[in-house]
Design a protein around this motif. Structure first.
Motif, short mmCIF file in Angstrom:
data_model
loop_
_atom_site.label_atom_id
_atom_site.label_comp_id
_atom_site.label_asym_id
_atom_site.label_seq_id
_atom_site.Cartn_x
_atom_site.Cartn_y
_atom_site.Cartn_z
N GLY A 65 18.09 17.70 60.70
CA GLY A 65 19.12 18.50 61.34
C GLY A 65 18.61 19.61 62.23
O GLY A 65 19.41 20.43 62.70
N ALA A 66 17.30 19.67 62.49
CA ALA A 66 16.76 20.73 63.34
C ALA A 66 17.23 20.56 64.78
O ALA A 66 17.45 19.45 65.26
CB ALA A 66 15.23 20.71 63.29
N SER A 67 17.43 21.67 65.48
CA SER A 67 17.81 21.66 66.90
C SER A 67 16.57 21.96 67.73
O SER A 67 16.17 23.11 67.87
CB SER A 67 18.91 22.69 67.16
N LEU A 76 10.05 24.46 59.03
CA LEU A 76 10.60 24.72 60.35
C LEU A 76 9.94 25.93 60.99
O LEU A 76 9.59 25.92 62.17
CB LEU A 76 12.11 24.94 60.24
N ALA A 77 9.74 26.99 60.21
CA ALA A 77 9.09 28.18 60.74
C ALA A 77 7.66 27.88 61.18
O ALA A 77 7.20 28.35 62.23
CB ALA A 77 9.10 29.29 59.69
N GLU A 135 17.27 34.37 62.18
CA GLU A 135 16.98 33.83 63.51
C GLU A 135 17.04 32.31 63.51
O GLU A 135 17.62 31.68 64.41
CB GLU A 135 15.59 34.28 63.97
N LEU A 136 16.42 31.71 62.51
CA LEU A 136 16.38 30.26 62.43
C LEU A 136 17.76 29.68 62.18
O LEU A 136 18.12 28.63 62.74
CB LEU A 136 15.42 29.82 61.31
N LEU A 187 10.65 32.97 53.63
CA LEU A 187 10.69 33.70 54.89
C LEU A 187 11.34 35.07 54.72
O LEU A 187 12.16 35.28 53.82
CB LEU A 187 11.50 32.91 55.93
N ALA A 188 10.97 35.98 55.60
CA ALA A 188 11.63 37.28 55.63
C ALA A 188 13.09 37.08 56.03
O ALA A 188 13.40 36.18 56.82
CB ALA A 188 10.94 38.20 56.62
#
Length: 208
Positions: A90-92, A48-49, A33-34, A26-27
């Motif tokens: 663990g993602a929100s 995730l992205a 942001e993530l 990712l950039a």
């Protein structure tokens, strides 16, 4: 590290380290942001992205999860224990609308999914170990063989959900509405389930 078709990557030791990976996919600004939105993330940033791009599409759109599901179908069979194609530990993702998504075999261990909409979702053999699914809607979802041990399922709406062969060891099902659910051959040991509704549920062969 080993790579598989579709860009998914897994390691033998990654889950033990609990460190998120694929940062370089990712950039830097996108990664920042993530990180802000998912402070406890320990999965694959690229996955995730990709998921967030689908969640951003307006619910009800014919394009929503179309690319995601096509990509999922290109992956090796999710019942292959040596291959773990989707890592979202663990993602929100509180109140996220997953309707239409193929989540078979996905890893949501310790994810924050409170209030999420998982109606009609296919999540066969998905791993929700210790995930927070409080007040989520699982109605008519196919969660056959899912790992939901120690998950918080407080107040979930799970009408008509298929939890056959699922592992719910130690899960909290207080006030869960599991009417017409399928719990055949599920593991229900050590669950906390005061006020659970099991009207017309099928628990044939379940381990209590």
């Amino acid at each position: 590290m080993n790579s598989q078709p579709g860009g998914a990557i897994f390691t033998e030791s990654r889950r033990a380290s609990r460190a998120p990976y694929n940062h370089a996919a990712l950039a830097p600004e996108r990664l920042d942001e993530l990180r802000l939105r998912h402070p406890g993330f320990s999965g694959d940033w690229a996955h995730l992205a990709r998921l967030e791009a689908e969640l951003a599409i307006e619910p009800g759109s014919a394009e929503r999860f179309e690319r995601w599901n096509r990509w999922r179908l290109e992956q090796p069979a999710v019942d292959n224990p040596r291959f773990e194609p989707v890592h979202l530990e663990g993602a929100s993702l509180r109140r996220a609308d997953f309707r239409g998504a193929n989540l078979d075999g996905a890893f949501f261990c310790q994810a924050e999914l409170a209030g999420a909409d998982l109606r009609d979702v296919s999540g066969k053999r998905a791993n929700f170990h210790a995930a927070n699914l409080a007040r989520a809607d699982l109605s008519r979802a196919d969660l056959t063989g899912a790992q939901m041990d120690e998950a918080s399922l407080v107040g979930v709406i799970a009408v008509g959900v298929n939890l056959s062969q699922a592992d719910l060891t130690g899960a909290d099902l207080d006030e869960a509405d599991c009417r017409e659910s399928r719990l055949s051959s599920a593991t229900l040991t050590k669950i906390r389930a005061p006020h659970i509704i099991l009207t017309d549920a099928d628990a044939c062969g379940a381990l209590l």
